[in-house]
Motif scaffolding. Structure first.
Motif, PDB file in Angstrom:
ATOM      1  N   GLY A 232       0.892  -1.327   0.125  1.00  0.00           N
ATOM      2  CA  GLY A 232      -0.009   0.122   0.008  1.00  0.00           C
ATOM      3  C   GLY A 232       1.001   1.230  -0.061  1.00  0.00           C
ATOM      4  O   GLY A 232       0.666   2.182  -1.016  1.00  0.00           O
ATOM      5  N   THR A 233       1.655   1.507   0.828  1.00  0.00           N
ATOM      6  CA  THR A 233       2.599   2.706   1.136  1.00  0.00           C
ATOM      7  C   THR A 233       3.384   2.837  -0.218  1.00  0.00           C
ATOM      8  O   THR A 233       3.550   4.175  -0.910  1.00  0.00           O
ATOM      9  CB  THR A 233       3.389   2.611   2.216  1.00  0.00           C
ATOM     10  N   PHE A 238       4.806   5.244  -5.684  1.00  0.00           N
ATOM     11  CA  PHE A 238       4.607   4.876  -6.950  1.00  0.00           C
ATOM     12  C   PHE A 238       3.934   5.952  -7.826  1.00  0.00           C
ATOM     13  O   PHE A 238       4.252   6.671  -8.803  1.00  0.00           O
ATOM     14  CB  PHE A 238       4.612   3.685  -7.150  1.00  0.00           C
ATOM     15  N   ASP A 239       2.594   6.050  -7.516  1.00  0.00           N
ATOM     16  CA  ASP A 239       1.464   6.808  -8.107  1.00  0.00           C
ATOM     17  C   ASP A 239       2.026   8.036  -8.196  1.00  0.00           C
ATOM     18  O   ASP A 239       1.408   8.932  -9.073  1.00  0.00           O
ATOM     19  CB  ASP A 239       0.067   6.483  -7.533  1.00  0.00           C
ATOM     20  N   ARG A 240       2.503   8.687  -6.917  1.00  0.00           N
ATOM     21  CA  ARG A 240       3.019   9.953  -6.854  1.00  0.00           C
ATOM     22  C   ARG A 240       4.285  10.494  -7.468  1.00  0.00           C
ATOM     23  O   ARG A 240       4.789  11.501  -7.283  1.00  0.00           O
ATOM     24  CB  ARG A 240       2.439  10.556  -5.573  1.00  0.00           C
ATOM     25  N   GLY A 241       5.129   9.473  -8.091  1.00  0.00           N
ATOM     26  CA  GLY A 241       6.184   9.702  -8.582  1.00  0.00           C
ATOM     27  C   GLY A 241       7.288   9.831  -7.726  1.00  0.00           C
ATOM     28  O   GLY A 241       8.477  10.463  -8.071  1.00  0.00           O
ATOM     29  N   CYS A 295       5.498  10.615 -14.723  1.00  0.00           N
ATOM     30  CA  CYS A 295       5.328  10.474 -13.371  1.00  0.00           C
ATOM     31  C   CYS A 295       6.242  10.797 -12.380  1.00  0.00           C
ATOM     32  O   CYS A 295       6.110  11.489 -11.227  1.00  0.00           O
ATOM     33  CB  CYS A 295       4.567   9.143 -12.877  1.00  0.00           C
ATOM     34  N   PHE A 296       7.515  10.270 -12.234  1.00  0.00           N
ATOM     35  CA  PHE A 296       8.640  10.263 -11.718  1.00  0.00           C
ATOM     36  C   PHE A 296       9.310  11.730 -11.460  1.00  0.00           C
ATOM     37  O   PHE A 296       9.421  12.401 -12.407  1.00  0.00           O
ATOM     38  CB  PHE A 296       9.815   9.430 -12.115  1.00  0.00           C
ATOM     39  N   LYS A 297       9.282  12.008 -10.050  1.00  0.00           N
ATOM     40  CA  LYS A 297       9.773  13.461  -9.874  1.00  0.00           C
ATOM     41  C   LYS A 297      11.264  13.481  -9.642  1.00  0.00           C
ATOM     42  O   LYS A 297      11.978  13.062  -8.406  1.00  0.00           O
ATOM     43  CB  LYS A 297       9.054  13.891  -8.654  1.00  0.00           C
ATOM     44  N   ASN A 298      12.008  13.175 -10.882  1.00  0.00           N
ATOM     45  CA  ASN A 298      13.399  13.427 -10.688  1.00  0.00           C
ATOM     46  C   ASN A 298      14.224  14.361 -10.030  1.00  0.00           C
ATOM     47  O   ASN A 298      13.843  15.243  -9.802  1.00  0.00           O
ATOM     48  CB  ASN A 298      13.916  13.195 -12.105  1.00  0.00           C
TER      49      ASN A 298
END
Length: 298
Positions: A232-233, A238-241, A295-298
């Protein structure tokens, strides 16, 4: 418009990407054109080792020529209209052929069964879809509702599909999510790919979730190669990048994470994702790249 069956093999020589396009020769053009605007089933022939049988349903949006070969065409799948079955449907059940339209007047299997693209009558289509999407699922999560004593219940809630002829489960997010969850959790042995955790709740069901790599809202297909099993966490991150996966399976942690050491301590010690043993069920690099870029916040 008409339903049809498209034969696809994992070792195909054609340039198929089942959730996006189906590659076929000109000899099948007239049959494929009849399926435009309607649903088809993907089928893997019984001669293939560990065959999947009827394993997915998709809606054909258009037929376009192959720009590299005048004798070849592509059936383009409508974005967001691909669903992998939660349970593959075999060619025969209890000795009876599931696709009854393949039998001739005396009940013998006809040569149509060998065709890579073939028509499918509505009754057979409905029967196979219901078998693929409505199987009992022991992998369902807890249901988000409460019993009379106020405690969260863990028993499964039945889902009614309505009239048989309408096959409404094809447009039902509930049915699609159930099939997707079953397929992904089975591929990952109910274990989180980023933490290695395999938690089972009091009802004997896996707590790990099936996450879309490219989300449904962005036309991500319901296919196992677009999925990851995540706790879950980690699913939330993952969904929030905040986490992602590189093509070499390295787990990426965003510089925007406020507790990097804490997050890192949750992840696999070697910093790499755990993937299904079956190569055909592993995340497609195309979807992983989409997540990193969008999505990913690099």
């Amino acid at each position: 418009m008409a339903n049809g069956v498209f034969i696809h093999r994992e070792d195909s020589i054609y340039r198929d990407t089942p959730s996006e396009r189906y590659h076929f020769p000109k000899s099948y053009l007239s049959r494929a054109e009849k399926c435009v605007g309607d649903w088809i089933l993907y089928y893997e022939p019984v001669k293939v080792r560990n065959t999947k049988g009827y394993w997915a349903v998709a809606k054909v949006a258009a037929i376009v020529p192959d720009p590299e070969d005048q004798n070849m065409f592509y059936a383009m799948i409508e974005p967001g209209e691909f669903v992998q079955f939660g349970s593959n449907v075999p060619f025969t059940i209890d000795g009876a052929v599931v696709e009854q339209g393949l039998l001739n007047d005396v009940g013998i299997l006809s040569g149509r069964a060998q065709s890579a693209v073939r028509p499918l009558n509505r009754e057979d289509f409905v029967r196979i879809v219901k078998l693929g999407l409505t199987a009992e699922d022991d992998l369902l999560p807890r249901t988000a509702w409460y019993s009379e004593n106020g405690l969260l219940r863990e028993d499964r809630v039945a889902f009614e599909y309505g009239e048989r002829e309408r096959v409404p489960q094809l447009s039902s997010r509930v049915a699609r999510d159930r099939a997707f969850r079953r397929t992904v959790l089975r591929a990952y042995d109910e274990r989180c790919t980023l933490t290695g955790l395999k938690l089972i709740n009091g009802g004997g069901r896996a707590e790990v979730e099936a996450a879309h790599i490219r989300p449904v809202a962005a036309n991500g297909p319901d296919i196992v190669t677009n999925g990851l099993a995540l706790s879950g966490t980690v699913h939330w991150m993952f969904d929030r990048g905040l986490v992602s996966v590189a093509d070499d399976l390295t787990i990426l942690v965003s510089r925007h994470v406020n507790d990097r050491d804490g997050v890192t301590s949750l992840l696999n010690r070697d910093g790499r994702a755990r993937l299904p043993s079956n190569p055909s069920e592993r995340p497609h690099p195309h979807f992983l790249e989409w997540h990193r870029q969008n999505c990913f916040k690099n």
